[in-house]
Design a protein around this motif. Sequence first.
Motif, PDB file in Angstrom:
ATOM      1  N   PRO A 136     -61.646 -20.869 -56.158  1.00  0.00           N
ATOM      2  CA  PRO A 136     -63.094 -20.709 -56.315  1.00  0.00           C
ATOM      3  C   PRO A 136     -63.825 -21.968 -55.877  1.00  0.00           C
ATOM      4  O   PRO A 136     -63.330 -23.080 -56.076  1.00  0.00           O
ATOM      5  CB  PRO A 136     -63.264 -20.473 -57.823  1.00  0.00           C
ATOM      6  N   ASN A 137     -64.978 -21.784 -55.278  1.00  0.00           N
ATOM      7  CA  ASN A 137     -65.795 -22.932 -54.924  1.00  0.00           C
ATOM      8  C   ASN A 137     -66.515 -23.417 -56.181  1.00  0.00           C
ATOM      9  O   ASN A 137     -67.253 -22.675 -56.821  1.00  0.00           O
ATOM     10  CB  ASN A 137     -66.820 -22.563 -53.855  1.00  0.00           C
ATOM     11  N   LEU A 138     -66.244 -24.663 -56.544  1.00  0.00           N
ATOM     12  CA  LEU A 138     -66.844 -25.244 -57.742  1.00  0.00           C
ATOM     13  C   LEU A 138     -68.189 -25.827 -57.337  1.00  0.00           C
ATOM     14  O   LEU A 138     -68.265 -26.904 -56.749  1.00  0.00           O
ATOM     15  CB  LEU A 138     -65.912 -26.302 -58.326  1.00  0.00           C
ATOM     16  N   SER A 139     -69.249 -25.126 -57.632  1.00  0.00           N
ATOM     17  CA  SER A 139     -70.551 -25.406 -57.017  1.00  0.00           C
ATOM     18  C   SER A 139     -71.418 -26.375 -57.808  1.00  0.00           C
ATOM     19  O   SER A 139     -72.519 -26.707 -57.375  1.00  0.00           O
ATOM     20  CB  SER A 139     -71.317 -24.091 -56.823  1.00  0.00           C
ATOM     21  N   GLY A 140     -70.942 -26.843 -58.956  1.00  0.00           N
ATOM     22  CA  GLY A 140     -71.743 -27.758 -59.759  1.00  0.00           C
ATOM     23  C   GLY A 140     -71.560 -29.205 -59.346  1.00  0.00           C
ATOM     24  O   GLY A 140     -71.073 -29.518 -58.248  1.00  0.00           O
ATOM     25  N   ASP A 141     -71.926 -30.127 -60.239  1.00  0.00           N
ATOM     26  CA  ASP A 141     -71.843 -31.556 -59.947  1.00  0.00           C
ATOM     27  C   ASP A 141     -70.416 -31.971 -59.588  1.00  0.00           C
ATOM     28  O   ASP A 141     -69.444 -31.529 -60.214  1.00  0.00           O
ATOM     29  CB  ASP A 141     -72.293 -32.378 -61.161  1.00  0.00           C
ATOM     30  N   GLU A 142     -70.312 -32.851 -58.595  1.00  0.00           N
ATOM     31  CA  GLU A 142     -69.038 -33.490 -58.263  1.00  0.00           C
ATOM     32  C   GLU A 142     -69.027 -34.876 -58.903  1.00  0.00           C
ATOM     33  O   GLU A 142     -69.978 -35.643 -58.752  1.00  0.00           O
ATOM     34  CB  GLU A 142     -68.876 -33.611 -56.750  1.00  0.00           C
ATOM     35  N   VAL A 143     -67.957 -35.172 -59.628  1.00  0.00           N
ATOM     36  CA  VAL A 143     -67.844 -36.453 -60.321  1.00  0.00           C
ATOM     37  C   VAL A 143     -66.592 -37.168 -59.841  1.00  0.00           C
ATOM     38  O   VAL A 143     -65.490 -36.622 -59.887  1.00  0.00           O
ATOM     39  CB  VAL A 143     -67.790 -36.273 -61.853  1.00  0.00           C
ATOM     40  N   SER A 144     -66.781 -38.383 -59.370  1.00  0.00           N
ATOM     41  CA  SER A 144     -65.696 -39.215 -58.856  1.00  0.00           C
ATOM     42  C   SER A 144     -65.505 -40.377 -59.829  1.00  0.00           C
ATOM     43  O   SER A 144     -66.416 -41.187 -60.014  1.00  0.00           O
ATOM     44  CB  SER A 144     -66.073 -39.720 -57.459  1.00  0.00           C
ATOM     45  N   VAL A 145     -64.334 -40.441 -60.461  1.00  0.00           N
ATOM     46  CA  VAL A 145     -64.098 -41.441 -61.502  1.00  0.00           C
ATOM     47  C   VAL A 145     -63.147 -42.514 -60.959  1.00  0.00           C
ATOM     48  O   VAL A 145     -61.982 -42.235 -60.678  1.00  0.00           O
ATOM     49  CB  VAL A 145     -63.490 -40.818 -62.773  1.00  0.00           C
TER      50      VAL A 145
END
Length: 332
Positions: free
Chosen positions: A208-217
């Motif tokens: 599935p395309n995860l369409s919300g915020d992308e978070v890079s930690v």
Amino acid sequence: MVKVWFNHWFSAAYNIMSMIKEDNPDFRIVGSNENRVSVLSAVCDEWYQEPALKGNDYADFCLDFCREHEISVFMPRREMLAVSRRKADFEAAGVKVMADDYGILEILNYKDRAYQELARRGVSTIPEYRIVTTPSGFAEAYRELSGKFREVCIKFVHDEGGKSYRLIDNTRRGYAALFRKQNTRMTYDAVFEALSEREEFSPLMVMPNLSGDEVSVDCLNTSRGLIMLPRIKDSSRIERLSFREDILEKTREVYRAVKLECPCNIQFKYLDDKPYFLEVNTRMSGGVQMACLAGKVNIPSIAVNKLLGIDREWEICRDERYVTHVELPVLL
């Protein structure tokens, strides 16, 4: 004298090198690249051109290079797996290698193996996915997932920087499509046609395309605790350091599953307000300097000193802050 060698890194390593030098002015930065001319040469104290080698032959070259140039700390990017497999040889030569053990790197550098193993070890945010190697397998996976999720995307299992990521967008045709950024979008028919040029292709992940915020930690495990600097990314060049508790807890969950001692970057993406695990990049990210600036903590310097047995103090500024970068001319 401490000499730190970067082999064939991406250009953003310019910032990583600068951060190490800023905090450790007595260190010498050694750089190398297959290309004779690179922006990294402008910040290095020594610069060399590398041969075009791969695998164990390249690891042999690296070991000889470390001996010849009296390298103290080797920070590999190119052929990291081959180098990590030979880490004991480097350590026997007195060289500290900034790479975790081969066994875990091999798993994390392949998305299918990473998802399987992390799920087995209790990571709770693995998205649903299918691994396919044939056009018919792709067609079946797409049919299943498109019946469950609004959008479906693909990417090859072995990928760096998301180069193979494509969102399957069947509205890509027509006049309205002229106003939408298209470089990561393909219709189902176009993807199927491209894949059909091969009877069998490299493992492809359909999910599935995860369409919300992308978070890079950006992360580093230290004796004083786990450094976690979560950057929320969007389509602009402005990012936001934000210490969301759900992301911090999911990052700790990954660390409980895999014991990583070197700097890494863990990526999550939201769908319907739930963060899902995307991947672990087992090296410093191209944006680590932005996270460090906003969080007021120097991950590259702390990491190098950790390898040398030096415990550096650190304290994160947990204010929510916006950060970006600008392009500056560099004379080579």
